[in-house]
Motif scaffolding. Sequence first.
Motif, PDB file in Angstrom:
ATOM      1  N   THR A  85       4.624   1.720   7.284  1.00  0.00           N
ATOM      2  CA  THR A  85       5.306   0.797   6.385  1.00  0.00           C
ATOM      3  C   THR A  85       6.014   1.543   5.256  1.00  0.00           C
ATOM      4  OG1 THR A  85       3.583  -0.854   6.818  1.00  0.00           O
ATOM      5  CG2 THR A  85       4.972  -1.222   4.900  1.00  0.00           C
ATOM      6  N   ALA A  86       5.555   2.758   4.928  1.00  0.00           N
ATOM      7  CA  ALA A  86       6.104   3.477   3.774  1.00  0.00           C
ATOM      8  C   ALA A  86       7.600   3.744   3.891  1.00  0.00           C
ATOM      9  CB  ALA A  86       5.323   4.772   3.547  1.00  0.00           C
ATOM     10  N   PRO A  87       8.092   4.328   4.989  1.00  0.00           N
ATOM     11  CA  PRO A  87       9.537   4.535   5.073  1.00  0.00           C
ATOM     12  C   PRO A  87      10.324   3.233   5.165  1.00  0.00           C
ATOM     13  CG  PRO A  87       8.468   5.158   7.136  1.00  0.00           C
ATOM     14  CD  PRO A  87       7.379   4.934   6.132  1.00  0.00           C
ATOM     15  N   VAL A  88       9.705   2.180   5.690  1.00  0.00           N
ATOM     16  CA  VAL A  88      10.352   0.872   5.702  1.00  0.00           C
ATOM     17  C   VAL A  88      10.616   0.415   4.267  1.00  0.00           C
ATOM     18  CG1 VAL A  88      10.051  -1.566   6.289  1.00  0.00           C
ATOM     19  CG2 VAL A  88       9.351   0.197   7.909  1.00  0.00           C
ATOM     20  N   ALA A  89       9.615   0.597   3.406  1.00  0.00           N
ATOM     21  CA  ALA A  89       9.776   0.217   2.000  1.00  0.00           C
ATOM     22  C   ALA A  89      10.896   1.012   1.345  1.00  0.00           C
ATOM     23  CB  ALA A  89       8.462   0.431   1.249  1.00  0.00           C
ATOM     24  N   LEU A 134       1.996  -6.323   1.659  1.00  0.00           N
ATOM     25  CA  LEU A 134       1.459  -5.971   0.344  1.00  0.00           C
ATOM     26  C   LEU A 134       1.663  -4.496   0.028  1.00  0.00           C
ATOM     27  CD1 LEU A 134      -1.829  -8.050   0.535  1.00  0.00           C
ATOM     28  CD2 LEU A 134       0.021  -8.422  -1.101  1.00  0.00           C
ATOM     29  N   PHE A 135       1.418  -3.631   0.997  1.00  0.00           N
ATOM     30  CA  PHE A 135       1.592  -2.199   0.785  1.00  0.00           C
ATOM     31  C   PHE A 135       3.061  -1.872   0.534  1.00  0.00           C
ATOM     32  CE2 PHE A 135       1.725   2.189   2.895  1.00  0.00           C
ATOM     33  CZ  PHE A 135       1.309   2.848   1.754  1.00  0.00           C
ATOM     34  N   GLY A 136       3.939  -2.414   1.363  1.00  0.00           N
ATOM     35  CA  GLY A 136       5.365  -2.136   1.214  1.00  0.00           C
ATOM     36  C   GLY A 136       5.924  -2.597  -0.110  1.00  0.00           C
ATOM     37  N   LEU A 137       5.563  -3.792  -0.543  1.00  0.00           N
ATOM     38  CA  LEU A 137       6.093  -4.304  -1.802  1.00  0.00           C
ATOM     39  C   LEU A 137       5.448  -3.625  -3.002  1.00  0.00           C
ATOM     40  CD1 LEU A 137       6.538  -8.067  -0.865  1.00  0.00           C
ATOM     41  CD2 LEU A 137       8.320  -6.352  -1.218  1.00  0.00           C
ATOM     42  N   SER A 138       4.214  -3.152  -2.871  1.00  0.00           N
ATOM     43  CA  SER A 138       3.614  -2.352  -3.938  1.00  0.00           C
ATOM     44  C   SER A 138       4.321  -1.002  -4.067  1.00  0.00           C
ATOM     45  CB  SER A 138       2.120  -2.144  -3.688  1.00  0.00           C
ATOM     46  OG  SER A 138       1.393  -3.342  -3.866  1.00  0.00           O
ATOM     47  N   LEU A 139       4.679  -0.408  -2.937  1.00  0.00           N
ATOM     48  CA  LEU A 139       5.449   0.834  -2.980  1.00  0.00           C
ATOM     49  C   LEU A 139       6.809   0.603  -3.636  1.00  0.00           C
ATOM     50  CD1 LEU A 139       4.756   2.426   0.525  1.00  0.00           C
ATOM     51  CD2 LEU A 139       4.192   3.429  -1.697  1.00  0.00           C
ATOM     52  N   ARG A 140       7.427  -0.508  -3.321  1.00  0.00           N
ATOM     53  CA  ARG A 140       8.728  -0.832  -3.932  1.00  0.00           C
ATOM     54  C   ARG A 140       8.625  -0.890  -5.447  1.00  0.00           C
ATOM     55  NH1 ARG A 140      11.318  -5.529  -5.681  1.00  0.00           N
ATOM     56  NH2 ARG A 140      13.612  -5.407  -5.493  1.00  0.00           N
ATOM     57  N   VAL A 141       7.608  -1.564  -5.949  1.00  0.00           N
ATOM     58  CA  VAL A 141       7.418  -1.679  -7.400  1.00  0.00           C
ATOM     59  C   VAL A 141       7.111  -0.311  -8.006  1.00  0.00           C
ATOM     60  CG1 VAL A 141       5.820  -2.571  -9.151  1.00  0.00           C
ATOM     61  CG2 VAL A 141       6.777  -4.103  -7.421  1.00  0.00           C
ATOM     62  N   ALA A 142       6.327   0.493  -7.307  1.00  0.00           N
ATOM     63  CA  ALA A 142       6.008   1.833  -7.808  1.00  0.00           C
ATOM     64  C   ALA A 142       7.273   2.659  -7.983  1.00  0.00           C
ATOM     65  CB  ALA A 142       5.039   2.537  -6.867  1.00  0.00           C
ATOM     66  N   ASP A 149       0.848  -1.920  -8.775  1.00  0.00           N
ATOM     67  CA  ASP A 149       0.519  -3.346  -8.775  1.00  0.00           C
ATOM     68  C   ASP A 149       0.084  -3.739  -7.370  1.00  0.00           C
ATOM     69  OD1 ASP A 149       0.300  -6.065  -8.984  1.00  0.00           O
ATOM     70  OD2 ASP A 149       2.307  -6.401  -9.790  1.00  0.00           O
ATOM     71  N   ALA A 150      -1.205  -3.912  -7.189  1.00  0.00           N
ATOM     72  CA  ALA A 150      -1.740  -4.259  -5.870  1.00  0.00           C
ATOM     73  C   ALA A 150      -1.267  -5.623  -5.398  1.00  0.00           C
ATOM     74  CB  ALA A 150      -3.272  -4.230  -5.910  1.00  0.00           C
ATOM     75  N   LEU A 151      -0.913  -6.486  -6.330  1.00  0.00           N
ATOM     76  CA  LEU A 151      -0.570  -7.869  -5.992  1.00  0.00           C
ATOM     77  C   LEU A 151       0.927  -8.134  -6.065  1.00  0.00           C
ATOM     78  CD1 LEU A 151      -3.457  -9.647  -7.946  1.00  0.00           C
ATOM     79  CD2 LEU A 151      -3.427  -8.914  -5.559  1.00  0.00           C
ATOM     80  N   ALA A 152       1.720  -7.075  -6.061  1.00  0.00           N
ATOM     81  CA  ALA A 152       3.170  -7.240  -6.201  1.00  0.00           C
ATOM     82  C   ALA A 152       3.769  -8.078  -5.074  1.00  0.00           C
ATOM     83  CB  ALA A 152       3.848  -5.872  -6.240  1.00  0.00           C
ATOM     84  N   VAL A 225      -6.725   7.216   1.926  1.00  0.00           N
ATOM     85  CA  VAL A 225      -6.357   8.282   1.000  1.00  0.00           C
ATOM     86  C   VAL A 225      -4.847   8.517   1.058  1.00  0.00           C
ATOM     87  CG1 VAL A 225      -6.764  10.676   0.312  1.00  0.00           C
ATOM     88  CG2 VAL A 225      -8.628   9.337   1.319  1.00  0.00           C
ATOM     89  N   ALA A 226      -4.277   8.463   2.261  1.00  0.00           N
ATOM     90  CA  ALA A 226      -2.837   8.647   2.415  1.00  0.00           C
ATOM     91  C   ALA A 226      -2.062   7.529   1.724  1.00  0.00           C
ATOM     92  CB  ALA A 226      -2.475   8.693   3.898  1.00  0.00           C
ATOM     93  N   ALA A 227      -2.517   6.288   1.884  1.00  0.00           N
ATOM     94  CA  ALA A 227      -1.844   5.162   1.231  1.00  0.00           C
ATOM     95  C   ALA A 227      -1.934   5.287  -0.282  1.00  0.00           C
ATOM     96  CB  ALA A 227      -2.459   3.844   1.697  1.00  0.00           C
TER      97      ALA A 227
END
Length: 290
Positions: A85-89, A134-142, A149-152, A225-227
Motif C-alpha cells: 500500500t505504501a507506494p500506492v499512497a 487506513l495505512f495509506g491515508l495515514s502515510l498521506r498525512v505523514a 495520525d492513526a485515524l486519518a 516494524v516495516a509499517a
Amino acid sequence: MLTPEQHDRSAAVLLGLAAGDALASGDDFEWSERTAAAVDIALLTADGRDPSEAAVREDLGADGEPEAADPAAATRTAGRRLLRTAPVALALLDDPVALAEAARLVCSGRGTALTDSERSDPSTDRGAGDAAVLFGLSLRVAVLEGRLDALAGLAALPTEVRAIWEAQLTAAGQGRAVDVRRRGTVGGLLQGAWAILGDEGAADASRVERVISRAAQSGADPASVAAAGALLAGRWGLEAVPVAWRRLLHGRLHGRPDLVGVDLVRLGMLSARSGVPHDPDDPARMDVLR
C-alpha cells in the motif's frame, strides 16, 4: 506540486519501510519478500503508472495470491498486502479518494473487490482492505502534513466498522491489549505498527532510529516494524533514517539484486511525482525503470 519538505518526506517512506523490515527480519540489511512486494509496485508507480488501473494489478499478478491456510504463511501474505500500500499512497497523494480505492484493491491480493460470498467466507481476511485504506491515508498525512495520525482514514471506511477500528487503533497506540482477530491478519499487523509508535511515535527525528531498532529487537512482526518505519520516515523525512542504513540496505535475494537503499529513495520521489510526465533523459530516472 509538493514542497521541498514534502518531497523529502516522500523520499524517505520506502527507505524507512525496508529498514524496519530488514532489521526485524535479522537478515543483515537484506529486505524480505514483504519489501519486495512494495518495490514491485513502486517500480510501476515511479514510471508513471496509475495503481488504480486494473492493468497495473494484472502486471503484478495479484490474482495469483490466494488466502494462505497456514497461520505463518497467512501472516507473511498479510505483510506483503499491507506494505504494498505504501507506494500506492505515494502515487496518489493528491487524491485521497482514489488512494483509498486503489489501496483496498491492491491489498486484496486479487486485484478486484471482494464478492458477497467471499465476504461471508470465514477464511477471508475481511478487514484487510480497511487496514490498507487506513495505512495509506495515514502515510498521506505523514508526507503532506508532517504528522502521525492513526485515524486519518477513518472517514473513508464503511460506517459500520469505524467505531471498531477507532477503538482498536486507539488501544494499540496506548499500549493496551487488542483483539487482532476482530480486524483480521492485515489489521493486526497495522495495529502492531501503531503499538510500536505509541501515543507520540517519535518525539523528534533523532529518536526514529531508536524506536525502530528497539521494535526490531522486541520480536514484533517484521511487517509491523516495516509499517512503523514507513510512517516514521514519512513523518520526519530522510534526516531521520541513518545514512548507514541507506548504504547497507539491499534486495539481492528477493528479485532485485540491482537495487539498494538509495534506489528506494529515488523510487519514493519518482512515485510521488507520478502525475508528472517522465523525461527519459532525466538523471533522476533509474536505468532499471527503462
